[in-house]
Design an enzyme around this catalytic site. Structure first.
Site, mmCIF file in Angstrom:
data_model
loop_
_atom_site.group_PDB
_atom_site.id
_atom_site.type_symbol
_atom_site.label_atom_id
_atom_site.label_comp_id
_atom_site.label_asym_id
_atom_site.label_seq_id
_atom_site.Cartn_x
_atom_site.Cartn_y
_atom_site.Cartn_z
ATOM 1 N N GLY A 34 0.840 -1.191 0.000
ATOM 2 C CA GLY A 34 0.000 0.000 0.000
ATOM 3 C C GLY A 34 0.869 1.232 0.000
ATOM 4 C CB CYS A 35 0.712 4.356 1.925
ATOM 5 S SG CYS A 35 1.783 5.723 2.398
#
Length: 191
Positions: A34-35
């Site tokens: 993800g991030c």
């Protein structure tokens, strides 16, 4: 032989004999969680990890940037000492710091570049990653959406993204709290 020289050589030999064995070569593993700020922050304190850098992997572009990384996943490259941690432990640590059941991204970061993956170098890493993934699915009682993918070129991200949480703690914590990351992971992992 000169007695002081002999004593110095003997002392040096004893010191070397009692020294810890030299560390073996470091290894690298690439994960998309993800991030990449959150993935970096989660993994940099894991046992045996020597460094974590953020970037992009899995796409066709030879020069991905934050503004243009279509086809790539936001990823981290983790350099670790295999004498201090195993690849299996590293993969398990990665899984326990994401929501591996989300096929579309992570928490408030949704979309193709935020999907999760473990990039594997060879058949041994694939077998290890698949075994950890199966254990995670059993532990959660749900299917795991995180992909196990063949290694791809890792492209280092821009300097302003490296060590983001450490360099910009207020901004990172505002993002993390606003996103509800800790609460979401607590709900997934029942911690």
């Amino acid at each position: 032989m000169n007695k002081p020289l002999f004593a110095a050589v003997a002392a040096a030999s004893l010191l070397l004999a009692n020294a810890a064995p030299a560390a073996g070569p470091l290894r690298a593993a690439v994960f998309a969680g993800g991030c990449f700020w959150s993935a970096e922050h989660a993994m940099e304190h894991a046992k045996g990890v020597k460094s974590v850098v953020v970037g992009y992997s899995g796409g066709a572009s030879s020069r991905p940037t934050y503004q243009n990384h279509q086809g790539h996943l936001e990823a981290i490259q983790v350099t670790y000492d295999p004498s201090q941690t195993s690849y299996s432990r590293l993969v398990a640590t990665f899984f326990h710091n994401i929501d591996p059941t989300d096929p579309n991204g992570q928490i408030c970061d949704q979309g193709p570049s935020y999907r999760t993956a473990v990039f594997v170098e060879d058949a041994a890493e694939r077998a290890t990653a698949e075994a950890v993934k199966a254990q995670v699915a059993k532990e959660l009682g749900k299917p795991v959406a995180t992909k196990i993918l063949p290694a791809a070129t890792f492209h280092m991200g821009e300097a302003y993204h490296q060590d983001y949480a450490r360099k910009n703690p207020a901004a990172y914590n505002a993002y993390k709290i606003g996103c509800g990351r800790d609460a979401a992971l607590k709900a997934v992992w029942k911690r």
